[in-house]
Design an enzyme around this catalytic site. Structure first.
Site, PDB file in Angstrom:
ATOM      1  N   THR A 232       0.787  -1.220   0.135  1.00  0.00           N
ATOM      2  CA  THR A 232       0.024  -0.079   0.160  1.00  0.00           C
ATOM      3  C   THR A 232       0.986   2.236   0.066  1.00  0.00           C
ATOM      4  O   THR A 232       2.067   1.311   0.542  1.00  0.00           O
ATOM      5  CB  THR A 232      -0.889  -0.015   1.362  1.00  0.00           C
ATOM      6  OG1 THR A 232      -1.980   0.811   1.376  1.00  0.00           O
ATOM      7  CG2 THR A 232       0.175   0.474   2.513  1.00  0.00           C
TER       8      THR A 232
ATOM      9  N   CYS B 168      -2.192   9.112   5.768  1.00  0.00           N
ATOM     10  CA  CYS B 168      -3.138   7.897   6.429  1.00  0.00           C
ATOM     11  C   CYS B 168      -2.664   6.391   7.157  1.00  0.00           C
ATOM     12  O   CYS B 168      -0.940   7.287   7.287  1.00  0.00           O
ATOM     13  CB  CYS B 168      -3.053   7.018   4.563  1.00  0.00           C
ATOM     14  SG  CYS B 168      -4.369   8.230   4.213  1.00  0.00           S
TER      15      CYS B 168
ATOM     16  N   HIS C 200      -6.589   0.010   5.401  1.00  0.00           N
ATOM     17  CA  HIS C 200      -5.842   1.682   5.436  1.00  0.00           C
ATOM     18  C   HIS C 200      -7.233   1.989   5.267  1.00  0.00           C
ATOM     19  O   HIS C 200      -7.896   2.289   4.783  1.00  0.00           O
ATOM     20  CB  HIS C 200      -5.300   1.154   3.800  1.00  0.00           C
ATOM     21  CG  HIS C 200      -4.737   2.958   3.156  1.00  0.00           C
ATOM     22  ND1 HIS C 200      -4.261   2.972   1.981  1.00  0.00           N
ATOM     23  CD2 HIS C 200      -4.737   4.063   3.985  1.00  0.00           C
ATOM     24  CE1 HIS C 200      -3.602   3.514   2.032  1.00  0.00           C
ATOM     25  NE2 HIS C 200      -3.885   4.388   2.795  1.00  0.00           N
TER      26      HIS C 200
END
Length: 82
Positions: free
Chosen positions: A24, A29, A46
């Site tokens: 990812t 985030c 996520h």
């Protein structure tokens, strides 16, 4: 040959009973991984914002929703393995 890779997009979850290479991209985030060392499976989320305020869709875009859903997926996998 099986492809055991997965790209995790923002506001998404992934859990599996089989080993996977999950990638990812994080900016501001957060990604949280949960792993069961006894049964050897895990999940990852996520998320982009810390808390869902109760308005609109309760999506895994929010940390409190993403963590609960990832944990729930792991519990489901655990029940299937027993």
């Amino acid at each position: 040959m099986e492809d055991n890779t997965h790209f995790l997009y923002p506001a998404a979850l992934f859990a599996s009973r089989t080993p996977h290479m999950v990638t990812t991209i994080l900016g501001s985030c957060v990604a949280i991984c949960l792993y069961d060392p006894i049964l050897k499976f895990g999940g990852i989320n996520h998320y982009m914002l810390p808390l869902w305020n109760g308005q609109g869709l309760a999506s895994p875009k929010y940390g409190n929703i993403a963590i609960e859903k990832t944990s729930g997926q792991n519990v489901s996998i655990r029940k299937q393995q027993k």
